[in-house]
Design an enzyme around this catalytic site. Structure first.
Site, mmCIF file in Angstrom:
data_model
loop_
_atom_site.group_PDB
_atom_site.id
_atom_site.type_symbol
_atom_site.label_atom_id
_atom_site.label_comp_id
_atom_site.label_asym_id
_atom_site.label_seq_id
_atom_site.Cartn_x
_atom_site.Cartn_y
_atom_site.Cartn_z
ATOM 1 N N ARG A 1 65.911 35.183 33.991
ATOM 2 C CA ARG A 1 66.873 34.517 34.873
ATOM 3 C C ARG A 1 67.173 33.119 34.370
ATOM 4 N NH1 ARG A 1 65.621 32.898 41.126
ATOM 5 N NH2 ARG A 1 64.216 31.502 39.993
ATOM 6 N N TYR B 1 83.333 48.567 66.353
ATOM 7 C CA TYR B 1 84.338 48.935 65.367
ATOM 8 C C TYR B 1 84.087 50.337 64.815
ATOM 9 C CZ TYR B 1 86.505 44.316 64.977
ATOM 10 O OH TYR B 1 87.197 43.153 65.226
ATOM 11 N N LYS C 1 65.967 23.601 48.594
ATOM 12 C CA LYS C 1 67.295 24.042 48.169
ATOM 13 C C LYS C 1 67.989 24.773 49.304
ATOM 14 C CE LYS C 1 65.484 28.359 46.232
ATOM 15 N NZ LYS C 1 65.351 29.208 45.027
ATOM 16 N N MET D 1 81.921 40.139 63.558
ATOM 17 C CA MET D 1 81.836 38.794 62.996
ATOM 18 C C MET D 1 81.223 37.811 63.974
ATOM 19 S SD MET D 1 84.856 36.301 61.499
ATOM 20 C CE MET D 1 85.318 37.439 60.203
#
EC number: 5.1.1.1
Length: 377
Positions: free
Chosen positions: A150, A272, A51, A320
């Site tokens: 779940r 930052y 997956k 980023m």
């Protein structure tokens, strides 16, 4: 994989000049991991969880390798993943959708020979209705909730399901299954609790094969194996059991290029928000990967990269597209534009990065971005 190639890439880009990073996926190691698990499980069958694009490593290449090692049972989470994978595997490979089907996908699922894992009476009814409409017997797997809350038939739906089965069904139940929530912790009491609940379910639904073990469950002992295990993270080199020596081979390495180096004085603000203020003169390197590339923002002032075995701390916030590391421990000029530093490799595992980021190896692995030059070997 040739170790000399790995060493040379620590210093200079030798595969694709100009790439900002090199993500190497060792398919031979993947195959050996599968064989190791299959040997531990025998005569129980070993499937594979592919997956999330095989945990971010490329489902088509990974599944083809595992098929070549003898795997015939492949598990994805979403139907769209099964649709993409089905044309790449031979017809004797079965693909199972762990989350079952959303309404509207039933006909396509049946036509493609994909097997849904049914988690509720609602999914049962949808799939059974499809079988009646097509006048066919369709395959399915039944998943039961044994304490994870779940996915899977909850306890209150089991009596109605049992009645539906006893009345006759147009569905072929291949096996029943559940998922272990704490198998990575071999000492967790939840393992025994879920095992006891699965034993009760087996008594309520006799005659069906059972699939129970995930990666951690493989190492809990034969009783947890059932007839089909579903390893995932262990295939990809992740540690199946927390706090234990990892018995699996690493499959992934990641080297990232330097964009710029500089020397900054005492009191300089880095990144930052000026979150890091230097306490001395410091030499810094900015590398070409950030949180868009799978380096979590939480690695700022906690994580590190490596060069020639030397730890280079990440300083300031991860951006980023970049992160800044302290290279003061290296000889001046050791790193220049285009030099490569190790993010994942001999000096730093998936678990190391996950720990430093305050998360788990799964999140690190599945988060690796698509801007790296991917190499399969």
């Amino acid at each position: 994989m040739d170790g000399d190639i790995l060493v040379s890439r620590t210093h200079t880009a030798t595969i694709k000049q100009g790439a900002t990073g090199y993500l190497t996926i060792d398919l031979a190691a993947l195959g050996r991991n599968y064989r190791k698990l299959a040997s531990m499980l025998a005569p129980v069958r070993a499937g594979s969880v592919v997956k999330a694009d095989a945990y971010g490593l490329g489902a088509e290449r990974v599944a083809a390798t595992l098929y070549g090692e003898g795997c015939r049972h492949f598990f994805v989470a979403q139907f769209v993943e099964a649709v993409r994978l089905r044309p790449t595997l031979a017809h004797d490979a079965q693909i199972f959708v762990l989350n079952g089907l959303q309404p509207g996908n039933e006909i396509a699922c049946a036509e493609m020979g994909i097997v849904p894992v049914l988690n509720s009476l609602a999914q049962w009814r949808q799939w059974s209705t499809t079988a009646r409409m097509l006048k066919r017997c369709l395959p399915a797997v039944l998943q039961f909730d044994t304490g994870m809350s779940r996915l899977g038939f909850p306890r209150e739906e089991r009596a109605e399901l049992a009645a539906a089965l006893s009345d006759g069904t147009n569905l072929e139940i291949l096996f029943i299954m559940s998922h272990l929530a704490s198998a990575d912790d071999m000492e967790s009491e939840q393992n025994a609790e879920q095992f006891a609940e699965m034993s009760c379910i087996a008594d309520e639904f006799p005659g069906f094969d059972i699939s129970f073990a995930n990666s951690g469950g493989v190492f809990l002992g034969d009783a947890y194996h059932g007839v089909l295990a579903r390893p995932g993270i262990a295939l990809y080199g992740g540690a199946p059991n927390a706090g234990e020596k990892n018995p699996m081979e690493p499959v992934v390495s990641l080297d990232v290029a330097v964009v710029q180096t500089r020397t900054v004085p005492f009191g300089a603000k880095v990144g930052y928000g000026g979150a890091h203020v230097t306490q001395r003169e410091m030499r810094l390197a900015t590398i070409a990967a950030g949180y868009a590339d799978g380096l979590p923002r939480s690695l700022g002032d906690r994580g590190a990269v490596y060069f020639d075995g030397i730890r280079l701390p990440i300083v300031g916030r991860v951006s980023m597209d970049s992160a800044t590391v302290d290279i003061s421990a290296l000889p001046e000029g050791a790193l220049t534009l285009g030099s490569l530093v190790e993010v994942l490799g001999p000096n730093q595992t998936l678990e190391d990065v996950g720990r430093d980021a305050g998360t788990i190896s799964y999140e690190i692995l599945t988060g690796l971005g698509d801007r790296y030059d991917r190499q399969y070997c």
